[in-house]
Design a protein around this motif. Sequence first.
Motif, PDB file in Angstrom:
ATOM      1  N   ILE A  34       1.208  -1.426   0.048  1.00 37.79           N
ATOM      2  CA  ILE A  34      -0.074   0.200   0.285  1.00 37.79           C
ATOM      3  C   ILE A  34       0.697   1.147   0.230  1.00 37.79           C
ATOM      4  CG2 ILE A  34      -2.111  -1.005   1.387  1.00 37.79           C
ATOM      5  CD1 ILE A  34      -0.412   0.128   3.549  1.00 37.79           C
ATOM      6  N   ARG A  35       0.092   2.279  -0.753  1.00 36.98           N
ATOM      7  CA  ARG A  35       1.452   3.547  -0.671  1.00 36.98           C
ATOM      8  C   ARG A  35       0.347   4.697   0.715  1.00 36.98           C
ATOM      9  NH1 ARG A  35       3.405   5.787  -5.238  1.00 36.98           N
ATOM     10  NH2 ARG A  35       5.266   8.001  -4.657  1.00 36.98           N
ATOM     11  N   PRO A  36       0.612   4.423   1.654  1.00 38.12           N
ATOM     12  CA  PRO A  36       0.341   5.705   2.601  1.00 38.12           C
ATOM     13  C   PRO A  36       0.591   7.337   2.207  1.00 38.12           C
ATOM     14  CG  PRO A  36       1.997   4.208   3.661  1.00 38.12           C
ATOM     15  CD  PRO A  36       2.274   4.061   2.460  1.00 38.12           C
ATOM     16  N   HIS A  37       1.600   7.280   1.785  1.00 38.25           N
ATOM     17  CA  HIS A  37       2.096   8.358   1.872  1.00 38.25           C
ATOM     18  C   HIS A  37       2.694   8.334   0.914  1.00 38.25           C
ATOM     19  CE1 HIS A  37       5.260  11.619   2.536  1.00 38.25           C
ATOM     20  NE2 HIS A  37       4.149  12.200   3.343  1.00 38.25           N
ATOM     21  N   GLN A  38       3.249   9.674  -0.828  1.00 42.57           N
ATOM     22  CA  GLN A  38       3.883   9.580  -1.186  1.00 42.57           C
ATOM     23  C   GLN A  38       4.728   9.659  -1.377  1.00 42.57           C
ATOM     24  OE1 GLN A  38       6.132  13.394  -3.057  1.00 42.57           O
ATOM     25  NE2 GLN A  38       6.459  14.043  -0.924  1.00 42.57           N
ATOM     26  N   SER A  39       5.939   8.936  -0.140  1.00 43.95           N
ATOM     27  CA  SER A  39       7.277   8.797  -0.549  1.00 43.95           C
ATOM     28  C   SER A  39       7.458   7.002   0.243  1.00 43.95           C
ATOM     29  CB  SER A  39       8.270   9.737   1.025  1.00 43.95           C
ATOM     30  OG  SER A  39       7.618  11.460   0.247  1.00 43.95           O
ATOM     31  N   HIS A  40       6.891   7.174   0.626  1.00 45.74           N
ATOM     32  CA  HIS A  40       6.065   5.414   1.088  1.00 45.74           C
ATOM     33  C   HIS A  40       5.619   4.583   0.517  1.00 45.74           C
ATOM     34  CE1 HIS A  40       9.142   6.443   4.665  1.00 45.74           C
ATOM     35  NE2 HIS A  40       8.354   7.840   4.666  1.00 45.74           N
ATOM     36  N   LEU A  41       6.138   2.966  -0.093  1.00 51.32           N
ATOM     37  CA  LEU A  41       5.327   2.044  -0.211  1.00 51.32           C
ATOM     38  C   LEU A  41       5.271   1.036   0.929  1.00 51.32           C
ATOM     39  CD1 LEU A  41       3.919   0.865  -2.638  1.00 51.32           C
ATOM     40  CD2 LEU A  41       5.620   0.102  -3.183  1.00 51.32           C
ATOM     41  N   VAL A  42       4.147   0.329   1.672  1.00 47.68           N
ATOM     42  CA  VAL A  42       4.317  -0.665   2.667  1.00 47.68           C
ATOM     43  C   VAL A  42       3.856  -1.641   2.133  1.00 47.68           C
ATOM     44  CG1 VAL A  42       3.877  -0.633   5.147  1.00 47.68           C
ATOM     45  CG2 VAL A  42       4.274   1.512   3.918  1.00 47.68           C
ATOM     46  N   ASN A  43       4.144  -2.771   2.677  1.00 45.47           N
ATOM     47  CA  ASN A  43       3.916  -4.298   2.973  1.00 45.47           C
ATOM     48  C   ASN A  43       3.071  -4.248   3.663  1.00 45.47           C
ATOM     49  OD1 ASN A  43       3.551  -7.420   2.601  1.00 45.47           O
ATOM     50  ND2 ASN A  43       5.499  -7.632   2.708  1.00 45.47           N
ATOM     51  N   ILE A  44       1.843  -4.664   3.769  1.00 41.06           N
ATOM     52  CA  ILE A  44       0.279  -4.837   4.531  1.00 41.06           C
ATOM     53  C   ILE A  44       0.904  -5.699   5.812  1.00 41.06           C
ATOM     54  CG2 ILE A  44      -1.934  -5.466   4.995  1.00 41.06           C
ATOM     55  CD1 ILE A  44      -2.034  -4.152   2.085  1.00 41.06           C
TER      56      ILE A  44
END
Length: 247
Positions: free
Chosen positions: A198-208
């Motif tokens: 998921i992309r919670p913020h423009q600078s981060h992509l996170v493994n749920i």
Amino acid sequence: MKSNCLIIEDEPHCKERLQLLLEKNHSKDVEISGWAQGLDEAIALFKSGHFDLVFCDIDIKGRNAFEILSELQVEKFDIIFTTAHNSFASEAFRVNALDYLLKPISQEELKEAIDKHLDKKLKSQQNGQPQGAQELKILNKRIEIPTSKGLEFIPAKDIIRCEADGNYTVIYLKDKTKLTVSRTLKEFEKALEKHHFIRPHQSHLVNIKEVKAYHRGKGGTLILTDLTEVEVASRRKEEILRILKST
């Protein structure tokens, strides 16, 4: 090739001064391709065209320009903030602004900012992928990552998060190692969209699956299994919570 430039400025005389400086001193390197007088207009221009360089005032008709960065996923252009206030400098650089120019903008400071952009653009072309490079691929749940030595094949499940660093992406792995790759975060988002990221913020992509907790706030904060805290953009809060609750 000239850099396509967008000016986001609600005061015509400020826009005209910046335009005059650019056309007089930097016409060989920069071409003004758009002007937005409001944030909604700017967002529409972003969605309809491509820009390499953006000059953006911060206080625009009573709204804060940082709203744009929450609304859009901006990795493929450099942003230079232009403002009459010096109180936003720390926030500007926190979102990876290339430079921060105080009005009235001087010719010397503008030249330094343009030189930074051109230098970064040249290095990206020299060290990055050539135009038309193939998209990042997922094979057998492993992402194919180009490196200076060749290719690495990383299981998607071993990635905790990815963080934007200009036109580069830093990948943080479960074994506490990290890789810096000359591809944008947007490209990783596209490659990993079907693998629980998921992309919670423009600078981060996170493994749920690596999200340990959510802490309340304006947008909130995700706490990951490695205890990293990742900010959630306020405009994405509801969507992120919905995804987390459904997985």
